[in-house]
Design a protein around this motif. Structure first.
Motif, PDB file in Angstrom:
ATOM      1  N   GLU A  66      48.603  35.267  34.305  1.00 50.99           N
ATOM      2  CA  GLU A  66      48.218  36.594  34.796  1.00 50.99           C
ATOM      3  C   GLU A  66      49.268  37.157  35.746  1.00 50.99           C
ATOM      4  O   GLU A  66      49.640  38.332  35.653  1.00 50.99           O
ATOM      5  N   VAL A  67      49.762  36.317  36.661  1.00 53.20           N
ATOM      6  CA  VAL A  67      50.802  36.771  37.590  1.00 53.20           C
ATOM      7  C   VAL A  67      52.092  37.100  36.831  1.00 53.20           C
ATOM      8  O   VAL A  67      52.746  38.117  37.090  1.00 53.20           O
ATOM      9  N   TYR A  75      52.587  46.493  35.534  1.00 51.30           N
ATOM     10  CA  TYR A  75      51.374  47.294  35.448  1.00 51.30           C
ATOM     11  C   TYR A  75      50.188  46.457  35.900  1.00 51.30           C
ATOM     12  O   TYR A  75      50.275  45.238  36.083  1.00 51.30           O
ATOM     13  N   GLY A  76      49.048  47.128  36.047  1.00 49.37           N
ATOM     14  CA  GLY A  76      47.807  46.445  36.376  1.00 49.37           C
ATOM     15  C   GLY A  76      47.256  45.693  35.193  1.00 49.37           C
ATOM     16  O   GLY A  76      47.809  45.716  34.090  1.00 49.37           O
ATOM     17  N   ARG A  77      46.116  45.059  35.409  1.00 54.83           N
ATOM     18  CA  ARG A  77      45.579  44.167  34.380  1.00 54.83           C
ATOM     19  C   ARG A  77      45.094  44.907  33.140  1.00 54.83           C
ATOM     20  O   ARG A  77      45.021  44.303  32.067  1.00 54.83           O
ATOM     21  N   VAL A  78      44.757  46.188  33.254  1.00 56.71           N
ATOM     22  CA  VAL A  78      44.331  46.949  32.081  1.00 56.71           C
ATOM     23  C   VAL A  78      45.532  47.490  31.326  1.00 56.71           C
ATOM     24  O   VAL A  78      45.669  47.320  30.109  1.00 56.71           O
ATOM     25  N   ALA A  79      46.449  48.156  32.043  1.00 59.13           N
ATOM     26  CA  ALA A  79      47.620  48.759  31.399  1.00 59.13           C
ATOM     27  C   ALA A  79      48.612  47.730  30.900  1.00 59.13           C
ATOM     28  O   ALA A  79      49.435  48.029  30.025  1.00 59.13           O
ATOM     29  N   ALA A  80      48.558  46.505  31.402  1.00 62.94           N
ATOM     30  CA  ALA A  80      49.522  45.480  30.991  1.00 62.94           C
ATOM     31  C   ALA A  80      49.370  45.110  29.528  1.00 62.94           C
ATOM     32  O   ALA A  80      50.314  44.604  28.907  1.00 62.94           O
ATOM     33  N   GLY A  91      42.029  43.084  29.164  1.00 68.08           N
ATOM     34  CA  GLY A  91      42.241  43.779  30.437  1.00 68.08           C
ATOM     35  C   GLY A  91      40.957  44.367  30.986  1.00 68.08           C
ATOM     36  O   GLY A  91      40.647  44.216  32.176  1.00 68.08           O
ATOM     37  N   TYR A  92      40.190  45.020  30.129  1.00 67.89           N
ATOM     38  CA  TYR A  92      38.922  45.586  30.579  1.00 67.89           C
ATOM     39  C   TYR A  92      37.920  44.490  30.946  1.00 67.89           C
ATOM     40  O   TYR A  92      37.137  44.630  31.884  1.00 67.89           O
ATOM     41  N   GLY A  93      37.961  43.395  30.199  1.00 72.90           N
ATOM     42  CA  GLY A  93      37.083  42.265  30.534  1.00 72.90           C
ATOM     43  C   GLY A  93      37.434  41.661  31.878  1.00 72.90           C
ATOM     44  O   GLY A  93      36.557  41.323  32.675  1.00 72.90           O
ATOM     45  N   ALA A  94      38.747  41.529  32.143  1.00 71.70           N
ATOM     46  CA  ALA A  94      39.184  41.000  33.440  1.00 71.70           C
ATOM     47  C   ALA A  94      38.788  41.928  34.567  1.00 71.70           C
ATOM     48  O   ALA A  94      38.396  41.482  35.657  1.00 71.70           O
ATOM     49  N   THR A  98      36.252  41.006  37.650  1.00 65.49           N
ATOM     50  CA  THR A  98      36.661  41.183  39.045  1.00 65.49           C
ATOM     51  C   THR A  98      35.617  41.963  39.830  1.00 65.49           C
ATOM     52  O   THR A  98      35.232  41.579  40.931  1.00 65.49           O
ATOM     53  N   VAL A  99      35.161  43.083  39.260  1.00 62.29           N
ATOM     54  CA  VAL A  99      34.147  43.888  39.938  1.00 62.29           C
ATOM     55  C   VAL A  99      32.846  43.111  40.077  1.00 62.29           C
ATOM     56  O   VAL A  99      32.182  43.136  41.125  1.00 62.29           O
ATOM     57  N   PHE A 100      32.472  42.369  39.036  1.00 61.96           N
ATOM     58  CA  PHE A 100      31.234  41.596  39.068  1.00 61.96           C
ATOM     59  C   PHE A 100      31.312  40.483  40.112  1.00 61.96           C
ATOM     60  O   PHE A 100      30.337  40.211  40.820  1.00 61.96           O
ATOM     61  N   CYS A 101      32.486  39.833  40.226  1.00 59.31           N
ATOM     62  CA  CYS A 101      32.651  38.750  41.200  1.00 59.31           C
ATOM     63  C   CYS A 101      32.731  39.269  42.627  1.00 59.31           C
ATOM     64  O   CYS A 101      32.549  38.498  43.578  1.00 59.31           O
TER      65      CYS A 101
END
Length: 204
Positions: A66-67, A75-80, A91-94, A98-101
């Motif tokens: 991920e890093v 880019y961020g995790r979605v745009a990557a 990306g959307y799942g990650a 993140t929001v859920f955690c």
């Protein structure tokens, strides 16, 4: 309007800042607070064996991937994942995970916000007295001296009753616990909004 591929991605000013941010991500409350409890609950040292194995062969590779993906694409995790449209769901799942955690962490931060807000009083602190509406008749600040050791009557302590009956609202038979804890909801929302405001514009 520039395309996404042409936008300049904000980065860390110094490598030290990046390393410190990674340390803050890895060394969290779970490692310092919950890990020792889980070790004790699941067999002590024997629990370290599956923990180290899973950390080395599952957690560490995913973390490095991920890093590395963020460093490569800038880019961020979605745009990557734009270069591989079929993988956009990752990306959307990650982002969702993140929001859920964040929910339990915001709840824990909300506890501190609630205690801080209630500390601004000219009278006695609410968790130091036993005459509040969430206290029971047995509430007392006294302890019992047994073999030269102070053993507190935990269920009767005002601090414990404040935590269980006012903050957590545990279903322990206390009628007050049936009330909705809107104070805790506001404290958690304040913590969430603060964290969002700090991070929404990026690392700068």
């Amino acid at each position: 309007m520039k395309k996404r591929s042409e936008k300049q991605h904000t980065g860390w000013a110094k490598p030290t800042e990046f390393i410190l941010s990674l340390l803050g991500y890895v060394i969290g409350a779970g490692n310092l607070w919950r890990f020792s409890y889980l070790c004790f609950k699941n067999g002590g040292g024997a629990f370290l064996i599956p923990y180290v194995i899973s950390a080395c062969f599952i957690t560490l590779p995913l973390y490095m991937f991920e890093v590395g993906l963020g460093q490569l694409t800038q880019y961020g995790r979605v745009a990557a994942w734009d270069r591989l449209p079929i993988m956009k769901g990752i990306g959307y799942g990650a982002l969702f995970i993140t929001v859920f955690c964040m929910i339990p962490f915001m709840w824990a931060i909300g506890w501190g916000v609630l205690y801080l807000a209630l500390s601004f009083t000219t009278g006695p602190l609410p968790w130091t007295t036993g005459d509040n509406e969430w206290n029971t008749e047995s509430c007392s600040a006294l302890g019992v001296n047994i073999t030269n050791e102070i053993v507190f009557l935990q269920d009767s302590l005002p601090q414990v009753q404040f935590w269980r009956n006012y903050v957590l609202r545990l279903p322990n038979g206390n009628p007050y616990n049936k009330n909705f804890n809107w104070q805790m909801l506001l404290a958690s929302l304040a913590a969430f909004v603060t964290i969002f405001a700090v991070t929404v514009r990026g690392v700068k």
